[in-house]
Scaffold this motif. Structure first.
Motif, mmCIF file in Angstrom:
data_model
loop_
_atom_site.group_PDB
_atom_site.id
_atom_site.type_symbol
_atom_site.label_atom_id
_atom_site.label_comp_id
_atom_site.label_asym_id
_atom_site.label_seq_id
_atom_site.Cartn_x
_atom_site.Cartn_y
_atom_site.Cartn_z
ATOM 1 N N PRO A 20 0.804 -1.233 0.000
ATOM 2 C CA PRO A 20 0.000 0.000 0.000
ATOM 3 C C PRO A 20 0.837 1.284 0.000
ATOM 4 O O PRO A 20 0.267 2.345 -0.235
ATOM 5 C CB PRO A 20 -0.786 -0.106 1.321
ATOM 6 N N ILE A 56 0.634 7.757 -3.696
ATOM 7 C CA ILE A 56 1.685 7.845 -2.660
ATOM 8 C C ILE A 56 3.039 7.644 -3.345
ATOM 9 O O ILE A 56 3.221 6.682 -4.107
ATOM 10 C CB ILE A 56 1.441 6.866 -1.496
ATOM 11 N N ALA A 61 12.127 2.530 2.914
ATOM 12 C CA ALA A 61 12.622 1.155 2.830
ATOM 13 C C ALA A 61 11.526 0.210 3.342
ATOM 14 O O ALA A 61 10.691 0.607 4.153
ATOM 15 C CB ALA A 61 13.874 1.010 3.678
ATOM 16 N N SER A 96 3.017 10.535 0.513
ATOM 17 C CA SER A 96 4.165 10.613 1.411
ATOM 18 C C SER A 96 5.460 10.343 0.672
ATOM 19 O O SER A 96 5.493 9.513 -0.233
ATOM 20 C CB SER A 96 4.060 9.561 2.517
ATOM 21 N N GLU A 103 14.861 10.015 0.485
ATOM 22 C CA GLU A 103 16.268 9.925 0.070
ATOM 23 C C GLU A 103 16.374 9.698 -1.451
ATOM 24 O O GLU A 103 17.241 10.258 -2.113
ATOM 25 C CB GLU A 103 16.976 8.809 0.841
ATOM 26 N N PRO A 122 11.830 9.689 8.916
ATOM 27 C CA PRO A 122 11.426 9.174 10.230
ATOM 28 C C PRO A 122 12.242 7.968 10.706
ATOM 29 O O PRO A 122 11.832 7.282 11.639
ATOM 30 C CB PRO A 122 9.971 8.786 9.995
ATOM 31 N N GLU A 123 13.396 7.713 10.080
ATOM 32 C CA GLU A 123 14.174 6.516 10.445
ATOM 33 C C GLU A 123 14.456 6.443 11.938
ATOM 34 O O GLU A 123 14.492 5.362 12.525
ATOM 35 C CB GLU A 123 15.507 6.493 9.684
#
Ligand SMILES: CCC/C=C/C(=O)SCCNC(=O)CCNC(=O)[C@H](O)C(C)(C)COP(=O)([O-])OP(=O)([O-])OC[C@H]1O[C@@H](n2cnc3c(N)ncnc32)[C@H](O)[C@@H]1OP(=O)([O-])[O-]
Length: 719
Positions: A20, A56, A61, A96, A103, A122-123
């Motif tokens: 998704p 999106i 990752a 998003s 990156e 947000p890693e």
């Protein structure tokens, strides 16, 4: 998993396709490598647009791949190839662009975002750092202070903020891919030397060491022991002080330590646990995907004390029309002022209009005749709540859901007062209710699937993390907390001080120790409940030993403090002293230490040395043992539910996953062995006796937490 087409004659369009969220799985990375090669090798193509399927761009990752053997092309060289391309590469960002997704976009020469898009790295929230060049490119693009903010907090920014910061080049309200294609056509053939972020010098900061040190101190204070935010600061500092290639080496080194850390595992577990709890199922067989919530057009809140006010604010902020009821005009007007102030403050912070017009105020229960759902938030008193439920049953239209905000009273007893017990559920909010993320939705044996589904959906609408739990004293959170606070008091009897216990708990990662929390929330709250339960006060049977209740060890310390009027912060004295009533800064109190010594002498207790390890083992393992009992009883559907409750409602450090996950990290054998040890030392504390499920799991070779449900199912089928 990346599609390629040529549009408008000369634009190569690469579409990431992995629903998704178009996460960068091995297949997607391979798809990108292949399609980029195709686009760059196609002489007709003069520029390239990268976008994501279904609105999106990319959620980063693929978190499910972490911890497994890496396959497929790695991200760093893939992004490097994009940046080195001699044809303009344009990222078309909708929805998003997070983590590896951003990156990837930073490797492109241009970024066009839709106005509703959110971007971020947000890693850190997953125990990692942006290690596909993000920690090195972002500071070069937007400067060190802004990059430090984004990377150490992991916060998502809006497209407007991204434009202001310089992360994106253009924001559109229209079709993003169309805008990006138009843009790509306009930049075709233009030189790209100034568009490769890795070649930028990092914008100058006057004293980078001082800046990083300052941020490091802030991060250390708020991280409560989490290591990723610290590594994030170090990585950004490398961007500011080293050439790009050396910075990338540093990024890699720092990532290597984080990637295999227990904290990263815990945070990634927590990410999936938070999503797993929304897929609730209850013992009746009802579940999230087969139960339809009721539409809510108008809701009501009864009782405008602290909780009722917070709930009202959260409902209005969620856009729901609310009618609120208090018994007297004076209290109603006071509450109206307080609620309006809260809404005004919240709106100012968020830069929106306060939803004051969503709320109406009344002293008349009859005004609730047409509401779809009522949240009763009156005083925590069963007799009063029963009366309110009977009245509501008579007033409300058929089909109205009746919810009680209680922190532990029996929801089934309340349901029995209603004409339609199937429409009754508990909604246990946490104070302050408009701020705290957790909501326990408490179902009883009669609660209908629709009632549970509606309460769960309402919680989601209010921005809560809702967890469906069975009905028992204290539900999940407070039932476990009781054991934790009880052990803390026992430790004081045995020789510890509040300062020592709190220090151990805070070093573990809780924002506040158990005694500081008790002072903050008020010792009188628990005292009143214990008096009602005849554990404290005048109703304790005469001749009853002070330190035994119902045949078990009991610590009356909190009751004794209450008898002295020491209710905590509100009276300026509790387990600690404060400079004045309402003071916030806890100071060690010599009076309390003397009081403990006298208490021990009076009861023939000899103080012994207690270290931090014992504090943690006694307090946390007792609580964990109760968590296993809760799973055994079927009150929580799985360990994730308990862990989410503790992380979002009780300050359990997220980088330790939650109590049940933590027990797996410690090793279930060790938890079992320590509980056996402490139970032997304290046979008058039955809760220290290891429960059946824990023993069963250890006997099964201590499977990882995601396999526990299987063992629990077998246990239930044998009962
Ligand atoms: C190599 C080093 C450098 C790079 C590091 C990284 O990028 S680290 C990554 C940095 N990125 C992040 O931290 C972003 C993490 N993701 C998010 O913040 C949100 O999912 C969202 C804002 C993208 C969408 O919110 P929303 O409320 O619309 O949707 P939702 O949240 O309910 O999720 C829907 C489903 O998608 C699933 N899933 C989601 N993301 C991933 C993922 N990356 N992977 C796998 N799965 C993912 C999620 O589990 C759920 O599955 P379920 O339960 O249906 O089986």
């Amino acid at each position: 998993m990346a599609q390629y087409s040529r549009i408008s004659g000369s634009v190569g369009l690469i579409t990431l396709s992995n629903p998704p969220v178009n996460a960068l799985s091995a297949a997607v990375r391979q798809g990108i490598v292949d399609t980029v090669e195709k686009a760059l090798g196609d002489p007709q193509v003069k520029s390239v647009v990268i976008c994501g399927q279904d609105g999106i761009f990319c959620g980063g990752a693929d978190i499910k791949e972490f911890g497994k053997n890496m396959s497929g092309p790695p991200l760093i060289p893939m992004i490097h190839t994009i940046e080195c391309a001699t044809k303009p590469m344009v990222a078309a960002i909708e929805g998003s662009a997070l983590g590896g997704g951003l990156e990837l976009a930073l490797g492109c020469h241009y970024r066009i975002a839709h106005s509703k898009a959110r971007l971020g790295l947000p890693e850190v929230t997953l125990g990692l750092l942006p290690a596909a060049g993000g920690s090195q490119r972002l500071p070069r693009l937007i400067g060190v202070p802004a990059a430090l903010d984004l990377i150490t907090t992991g916060r998502h920014v809006t497209a407007a903020e991204a434009l202001q910061l310089g992360i994106v080049d253009q924001v559109t309200d229209h079709a993003t891919v169309d805008a990006a294609v138009k843009f790509a056509l306009s930049v075709a053939g233009k030189p790209l030397d100034t568009r490769r972020i890795s070649t930028y010098p990092c914008p100058h900061v006057s004293d980078v060491d001082a800046l990083c040190e300052n941020v490091m101190q802030k991060v250390r204070k708020s991280a409560h022991g989490a290591i990723a935010p610290i590594a994030c600061v170090q990585a950004v500092r490398a961007a500011a002080t080293l050439p790009y290639t050396q910075g990338m080496e540093r990024e890699k080194e720092l990532m290597a330590t984080l990637y295999t850390s227990g904290q990263a595992r815990a945070l990634q577990y927590s990410f999936f646990a938070q999503r797993a709890v929304s897929k609730w199922r209850i013992p009746s067989g009802a579940r999230w995907d087969t139960s339809t919530p009721r539409p809510l057009h108008k809701v009501a809140v009864i009782g405008l004390g602290t909780m009722g006010r917070g709930i009202t604010v959260a409902l209005a902020q969620a856009g729901l029309p609310v009618i609120t009821v208090e018994t007297h005009e004076k209290q109603l007007m006071e509450a109206k002022r307080a609620v309006s102030d809260m809404l005004n403050r919240g709106a100012k912070r968020r830069g929106v209009a306060p939803p004051l017009d969503k709320i109406s105020y009344s002293c008349n229960l009859q005004d609730l005749a047409d509401v779809d759902l009522v949240i009763e938030a009156v005083f925590e008193d069963m007799t009063l709540k029963k009366k309110v439920f009977r009245q509501l049953s008579a007033v409300c239209k058929p089909g109205t859901l009746l919810c009680t905000n209680t922190s532990g009273l029996d929801v089934d007893q309340l349901a029995s007062q209603s004409r339609n017990p199937e429409l009754v559920v508990g909604m246990h909010f946490f104070a302050p209710a408009h701020v705290m993320k957790l909501l326990e939705v408490v179902y009883g044996p009669q609660s209908s699937p629709q009632a549970v589904a509606t309460a769960m959906q309402l919680g989601k609408k209010m921005g809560k993390v809702s967890v469906a739990v069975g009905n028992c004293r204290g539900f999940v959170g407070n039932r476990m907390l009781k054991l934790y606070t009880e052990q803390a008091s026992f430790l004081l009897e045995e020789g510890a001080t509040p300062d020592l216990v709190d220090q151990a708990i805070e070093e573990f990662g809780f924002p506040m120790g158990v005694f500081k929390v008790s002072d903050l929330s008020g010792l009188d709250v628990g005292w009143r409940i214990r008096k009602e339960e005849k554990l404290a006060g005048l109703s304790v049977a005469s001749g009853q030993s002070t330190r035994i209740r119902e045949g078990r060890r009991y610590s009356p310390l909190a009751d004794l403090l209450c008898e002295q009027g020491r209710f905590g912060q509100k009276t300026g004295r509790g387990w600690y002293q404060y400079d004045k009533p309402g003071g916030r800064v806890a100071r060690s109190d010599p009076w309390l230490h003397h009081f403990l010594e006298e208490y021990r002498a009076q009861h023939g207790l000899v103080a012994r040395h207690i270290d931090h390890q014992e504090v943690l083992e006694r307090c946390l393992y007792a609580m964990i043992n109760e968590g296993f009992r809760i799973l055994e009883d079927g009150i929580a559907a799985g360990p994730e539910d308990i862990d989410v409750i503790y992380v979002f409602g009780y300050g359990w450090p997220r980088h330790r996953g939650g109590p049940m996950f933590y027990s797996g990290m410690v090793g279930l054998e060790k938890v079992l062995e320590r509980l056996e040890h402490y139970y032997q030392a304290h046979p008058d504390v039955p809760h220290l006796q290891p429960c059946r499920l824990l023993r069963r799991l250890v006997a099964r070779g201590s499977p990882p937490v995601h396999k526990w449900r299987e063992v629990i199912k077998n246990l239930h089928s044998q009962l």
